[in-house]
Design a protein around this motif. Structure first.
Motif, PDB file in Angstrom:
ATOM      1  N   GLU A 210       0.811  -1.212   0.000  1.00 15.41           N
ATOM      2  CA  GLU A 210       0.000   0.000   0.000  1.00 15.41           C
ATOM      3  C   GLU A 210       0.851   1.271   0.000  1.00 15.41           C
ATOM      4  OE1 GLU A 210      -2.655  -0.152   3.266  1.00 15.41           O
ATOM      5  OE2 GLU A 210      -3.787  -1.893   2.506  1.00 15.41           O
ATOM      6  N   ALA A 211       2.149   1.126   0.085  1.00 13.54           N
ATOM      7  CA  ALA A 211       3.033   2.297   0.028  1.00 13.54           C
ATOM      8  C   ALA A 211       2.893   2.968  -1.335  1.00 13.54           C
ATOM      9  CB  ALA A 211       4.480   1.891   0.270  1.00 13.54           C
ATOM     10  N   THR A 212       2.787   4.282  -1.342  1.00 14.93           N
ATOM     11  CA  THR A 212       2.553   5.032  -2.573  1.00 14.93           C
ATOM     12  C   THR A 212       3.873   5.410  -3.245  1.00 14.93           C
ATOM     13  OG1 THR A 212       2.572   7.173  -1.448  1.00 14.93           O
ATOM     14  CG2 THR A 212       0.457   5.981  -1.534  1.00 14.93           C
ATOM     15  N   ALA A 213       3.746   5.923  -4.470  1.00 13.20           N
ATOM     16  CA  ALA A 213       4.925   6.416  -5.188  1.00 13.20           C
ATOM     17  C   ALA A 213       5.550   7.581  -4.434  1.00 13.20           C
ATOM     18  CB  ALA A 213       4.533   6.833  -6.604  1.00 13.20           C
ATOM     19  N   ASP A 214       4.710   8.421  -3.812  1.00 12.79           N
ATOM     20  CA  ASP A 214       5.246   9.543  -3.047  1.00 12.79           C
ATOM     21  C   ASP A 214       6.031   9.058  -1.830  1.00 12.79           C
ATOM     22  OD1 ASP A 214       4.106  11.280  -4.829  1.00 12.79           O
ATOM     23  OD2 ASP A 214       2.383  11.784  -3.574  1.00 12.79           O
ATOM     24  N   ASP A 215       5.568   7.958  -1.220  1.00 16.69           N
ATOM     25  CA  ASP A 215       6.313   7.405  -0.081  1.00 16.69           C
ATOM     26  C   ASP A 215       7.723   7.004  -0.506  1.00 16.69           C
ATOM     27  OD1 ASP A 215       4.195   7.709   1.683  1.00 16.69           O
ATOM     28  OD2 ASP A 215       3.370   5.711   1.258  1.00 16.69           O
ATOM     29  N   HIS A 216       7.821   6.278  -1.619  1.00 15.90           N
ATOM     30  CA  HIS A 216       9.140   5.835  -2.103  1.00 15.90           C
ATOM     31  C   HIS A 216       9.978   7.030  -2.559  1.00 15.90           C
ATOM     32  CE1 HIS A 216       8.489   1.484  -1.899  1.00 15.90           C
ATOM     33  NE2 HIS A 216       7.250   1.701  -2.329  1.00 15.90           N
ATOM     34  N   MET A 217       9.318   7.996  -3.222  1.00 18.24           N
ATOM     35  CA  MET A 217      10.066   9.172  -3.658  1.00 18.24           C
ATOM     36  C   MET A 217      10.655   9.919  -2.470  1.00 18.24           C
ATOM     37  SD  MET A 217       9.963  12.696  -3.750  1.00 18.24           S
ATOM     38  CE  MET A 217       8.235  12.965  -3.333  1.00 18.24           C
ATOM     39  N   ARG A 218       9.865  10.064  -1.399  1.00 17.02           N
ATOM     40  CA  ARG A 218      10.357  10.778  -0.233  1.00 17.02           C
ATOM     41  C   ARG A 218      11.526  10.043   0.409  1.00 17.02           C
ATOM     42  NH1 ARG A 218       6.691  13.068   4.864  1.00 17.02           N
ATOM     43  NH2 ARG A 218       8.256  14.570   5.594  1.00 17.02           N
ATOM     44  N   LEU A 219      11.464   8.719   0.441  1.00 16.57           N
ATOM     45  CA  LEU A 219      12.585   7.951   0.973  1.00 16.57           C
ATOM     46  C   LEU A 219      13.829   8.157   0.115  1.00 16.57           C
ATOM     47  CD1 LEU A 219      13.884   5.885   2.839  1.00 16.57           C
ATOM     48  CD2 LEU A 219      12.898   4.070   1.405  1.00 16.57           C
ATOM     49  N   GLY A 220      13.645   8.105  -1.205  1.00 11.26           N
ATOM     50  CA  GLY A 220      14.791   8.329  -2.091  1.00 11.26           C
ATOM     51  C   GLY A 220      15.398   9.702  -1.903  1.00 11.26           C
ATOM     52  N   ALA A 221      14.565  10.743  -1.748  1.00 13.44           N
ATOM     53  CA  ALA A 221      15.072  12.095  -1.534  1.00 13.44           C
ATOM     54  C   ALA A 221      15.842  12.202  -0.221  1.00 13.44           C
ATOM     55  CB  ALA A 221      13.913  13.092  -1.553  1.00 13.44           C
ATOM     56  N   LEU A 222      15.342  11.548   0.825  1.00 12.09           N
ATOM     57  CA  LEU A 222      16.051  11.559   2.108  1.00 12.09           C
ATOM     58  C   LEU A 222      17.381  10.822   2.020  1.00 12.09           C
ATOM     59  CD1 LEU A 222      13.043  10.925   4.521  1.00 12.09           C
ATOM     60  CD2 LEU A 222      14.420  13.020   4.379  1.00 12.09           C
ATOM     61  N   MET A 223      17.415   9.723   1.262  1.00 12.17           N
ATOM     62  CA  MET A 223      18.666   8.994   1.084  1.00 12.17           C
ATOM     63  C   MET A 223      19.689   9.850   0.350  1.00 12.17           C
ATOM     64  SD  MET A 223      17.055   5.257   0.102  1.00 12.17           S
ATOM     65  CE  MET A 223      18.641   4.405  -0.031  1.00 12.17           C
ATOM     66  N   ILE A 224      19.229  10.564  -0.663  1.00  9.04           N
ATOM     67  CA  ILE A 224      20.134  11.423  -1.420  1.00  9.04           C
ATOM     68  C   ILE A 224      20.652  12.557  -0.543  1.00  9.04           C
ATOM     69  CG2 ILE A 224      20.255  13.038  -3.367  1.00  9.04           C
ATOM     70  CD1 ILE A 224      18.176  11.212  -4.767  1.00  9.04           C
ATOM     71  N   GLU A 225      19.769  13.142   0.261  1.00 10.03           N
ATOM     72  CA  GLU A 225      20.207  14.219   1.147  1.00 10.03           C
ATOM     73  C   GLU A 225      21.199  13.700   2.181  1.00 10.03           C
ATOM     74  OE1 GLU A 225      18.301  17.753   3.971  1.00 10.03           O
ATOM     75  OE2 GLU A 225      17.013  16.252   3.026  1.00 10.03           O
ATOM     76  N   ALA A 226      20.943  12.518   2.715  1.00 13.02           N
ATOM     77  CA  ALA A 226      21.869  11.941   3.694  1.00 13.02           C
ATOM     78  C   ALA A 226      23.221  11.618   3.079  1.00 13.02           C
ATOM     79  CB  ALA A 226      21.260  10.687   4.321  1.00 13.02           C
ATOM     80  N   ALA A 227      23.241  11.348   1.776  1.00 13.14           N
ATOM     81  CA  ALA A 227      24.480  11.016   1.065  1.00 13.14           C
ATOM     82  C   ALA A 227      25.133  12.234   0.450  1.00 13.14           C
ATOM     83  CB  ALA A 227      24.194   9.974  -0.007  1.00 13.14           C
ATOM     84  N   ALA A 228      24.788  13.425   0.947  1.00 12.28           N
ATOM     85  CA  ALA A 228      25.384  14.685   0.466  1.00 12.28           C
ATOM     86  C   ALA A 228      25.109  14.910  -1.010  1.00 12.28           C
ATOM     87  CB  ALA A 228      26.886  14.713   0.737  1.00 12.28           C
ATOM     88  N   GLY A 229      23.909  14.528  -1.469  1.00 13.36           N
ATOM     89  CA  GLY A 229      23.504  14.811  -2.833  1.00 13.36           C
ATOM     90  C   GLY A 229      23.811  13.730  -3.840  1.00 13.36           C
ATOM     91  N   ILE A 230      24.489  12.670  -3.449  1.00 12.96           N
ATOM     92  CA  ILE A 230      24.844  11.588  -4.371  1.00 12.96           C
ATOM     93  C   ILE A 230      23.662  10.626  -4.498  1.00 12.96           C
ATOM     94  CG2 ILE A 230      26.394   9.645  -4.803  1.00 12.96           C
ATOM     95  CD1 ILE A 230      28.522  11.125  -3.223  1.00 12.96           C
ATOM     96  N   VAL A 231      23.314  10.295  -5.738  1.00  8.86           N
ATOM     97  CA  VAL A 231      22.260   9.309  -5.966  1.00  8.86           C
ATOM     98  C   VAL A 231      22.930   7.939  -5.975  1.00  8.86           C
ATOM     99  CG1 VAL A 231      20.346   8.586  -7.443  1.00  8.86           C
ATOM    100  CG2 VAL A 231      21.003  10.999  -7.335  1.00  8.86           C
TER     101      VAL A 231
END
Length: 405
Positions: A210-231
């Protein structure tokens, strides 16, 4: 081929600079001032002889004039010899020496700052290098370990107490999605991005299918921010899950384009960002950074003639402005609340520019809904995490509204 072209260009530029200098020297040598004076004095001697023959002057006067003109002839002849010696050497050597120094300095600068030993990189080699960079990206753990420490966020005593209560509540009720949602929001607000990422991951695990696309997108954005902008590869997989659920999820597409740009595939980034830019809306937060990068991006992608669509700006209609006139204070307050709610609804559904998010935060504080303004500020931090310039605009509004120090 590169060095042949460079040598040819240097030769052409050197000729273009030296030719007028040498031409001016030749003109000066062809008729120097001393040579002109010498010719005049010789004409004067001949004129004295003619006047003597015609009896215009006496022999004694003629002798005196010839002696005086003779001294001038000797002086002019000496100056002519001196100028010939100087022009023949220094006048030629000086521009050549200056040009040589410029070329030597340019070569030294390139040797120091450039890459003289770099081999040619045809398109196939560049693609191979980009694939190698893509394959050798750091993992999420490595990127987070190497990321610089984030600047501490000043929080009020109430905020610190609330975050601690949320942590304790989530620890007691780990299966409460609402508690996890609030925890993600407040951990992001406090600058604890790693904790916000972990909470968002737990929220997705809890929601499962039931997790939405926005849920996954927000997780990805937080991961990128935690990694100093690296995808990182892990962030890419999370964004891919968002796009599997919703192939048109715009922020996930924007971040995937950023990943390609980081790994030397500007052509793929251009294709993704071009479609986002043309789809709009102009108020979407990803439009501003895309529009700013598009000229250079198009050139790198081999599309130098690409012209981005002109921005379409919107504002309150004439009817909205007219309807606010003649209202009582209560009616005007209700009208403002309706406009704020309308703006918030549009931002929630379509996204918006940093300026619109900033305006929403300021408007909520003005109408007295400070707590909700804090929630919007937290949400904006997540949305604009990949665009520091856009985030700075929203941060300034939050600071003026008293939400942050």
């Amino acid at each position: 081929m590169f060095w042949i072209i460079c040598t040819a260009l240097v030769a052409i530029v050197a000729m273009a600079i030296l030719t007028p200098i040498l031409r001016a020297r030749d003109d000066a040598q062809a008729q120097p001032v001393a040579a002109y004076d010498l010719q005049v004095y010789r004409d004067q001697l001949r004129e004295v002889d003619r006047d003597l023959e015609r009896g215009v002057i006496e022999a004694e006067d003629a002798q005196r004039l010839k002696a005086e003109i003779g001294r001038k002839v000797l002086d002019a002849d000496r100056r002519l010899n001196d100028s010939s010696d100087k022009n023949g050497g220094a006048a030629v050597a000086l521009p050549v020496i200056v040009m040589a120094l410029v070329l030597v300095g340019a070569a030294a600068l390139y040797w120091q700052e450039g890459a003289p030993g770099a081999p040619d990189m045809p398109m196939t080699a560049r693609i191979v290098a980009a694939e190698r960079a893509y394959d050798n990206r750091p993992t999420q753990a490595e990127a987070e370990a190497n990321a610089p420490a984030a600047a501490p966020v000043e929080l009020s005593e109430d905020d610190r107490r609330l975050i601690q209560q949320l942590r304790e509540t989530v620890a007691q009720r780990p299966d409460d999605p609402q508690g996890l949602t609030f925890l993600v929001t407040y951990e992001t607000r406090s600058g604890n991005i790693a904790a916000a990422r972990e909470a968002q991951q737990r929220l997705i695990d809890l929601r499962g299918h039931e997790a939405t696309a926005d849920d996954h997108m927000r997780l990805g954005a937080l991961m990128i921010e935690a990694a100093a902008g690296i995808v990182t590869p892990e962030a890419e997989r999370v964004l891919g899950q968002a796009l599997q659920i919703d192939p048109d999820q715009p922020q996930a597409r924007y971040l995937i384009g950023l990943m390609y740009l980081q790994n030397g595939r500007a052509d793929r980034t251009f294709a993704i960002w071009r479609r986002l830019l043309e789809q709009g809306p102009e108020s979407a937060p990803w439009i501003a950074p895309i529009r700013a990068a598009m000229p250079d991006l198009a050139w790198l992608a081999g599309q130098p003639d690409y012209v981005a669509p002109a921005p379409v700006l919107t504002g309150p209609s004439a009817e909205d402005i007219a309807s606010a006139e003649g209202m009582t204070d209560d009616e005007r307050q209700d009208f403002i609340r309706g406009m704020v709610a309308q703006l918030e609804g549009r931002l929630a559904e379509q996204g918006g520019s940093p300026e619109e998010w900033a305006r929403l935060i300021s408007s909520l504080v003005v109408i007295g809904d400070t707590d909700h303004a804090k929630d919007i500020w937290t949400e904006a931090q997540s949305i604009f995490a990949a665009s520091p310039q856009a985030l700075a605009t929203v941060h300034e509004a939050a600071q003026k509204a008293g939400l942050v120090e």
